[in-house]
Design a protein around this motif. Sequence first.
Motif: not given
Length: 316
Positions: A46-55, A78-91
């Motif tokens: 979870f932590c690695v994924t969130i950090l990678s998406l923020l990068s 791609q930027l919009v998709g990355a922001v949504f990915c943070v939500y997707y992986v969290s949920r």
Amino acid sequence: MDGSGATAAAGPSVPNLTPRHRQLIPTPCGPIKPCSELSFPVKIYFCVTILSLLSVIGLTIETLVRQAEEDFTISFIQLVGAVFCVYYVSRGILQENRQELVVFVLSILLLMLRSIINFTLLPAGQKPQLLARFVLILLVGSFDVICALLLMQSQSMMAFRVGGALESLQAQYFMLNLCFSMLTFDLQAQLCLCILLISLHEVTLLHNIISATGVVWGCLKVTVGITAILKELKPLVWVFLFQNVPEVVYLTYLLYTVIREWGKGNSYTLEAAFITGSCISVTIKSVLLWALLHVYRSFGQGLRERMFSSYGRIDS
């Protein structure tokens, strides 16, 4: 004496099938698991994924200022998709939502594919400078995809924890989650289509104004849809359905316009992306309508009380 002893002996063997709400965290979108319940490997992932998406979000913003119009549009999407990915992986992790993880995996695969295409098209002199970033994106992306696939195969207990032992309530919870996910996917698709529409060369100023309004309209529509299914408000469901009618009509008109103007520009990339995105949007709306019909029929059968009893408003 013997009867009370028999009752006491039989007591511990009776299973407790009531929902364990007090072990879940209440949110406006339904209960989620606390982070303390996650295993150590899942926490690391979870932590690695969130950090990678923020990068990825940071790198995308950095490259947006120095790209051509067509590349700028794709990078913005791609930027919009990355922001949504943070939500997707969290949920996906905290609510054990498999459809969110599926879209997260597809988004990461598309990001890796675009990185491979961009790297292969670079001049030979620039490749050594970006080789480390390219390899890092592939490694982290592969790690995210493999771990997400493993999580998708693990057993989900959220339906039982929320709906209890009744299979009907568990099925209703699954359909509500599917409907909730489709609302989010529909919002992402609409935002991406608005970005593509503004970037098309043969689109008038009126279309640009309508597209900008479409962003606000999409957010309002999703808010109405989420409120309708979580509060079980049937009149609001009909309002949400009528909100989709002008979108479908306008989308059909735009598809006709883009196809009629096909081939008049120097590139087909944005036009092809718009047609593909329109087809995806129609597919999402179709699945959403099917899921919403099932959720609508289950209103008033007790799922809302099960989901939100942990707020303390309803005695569980």
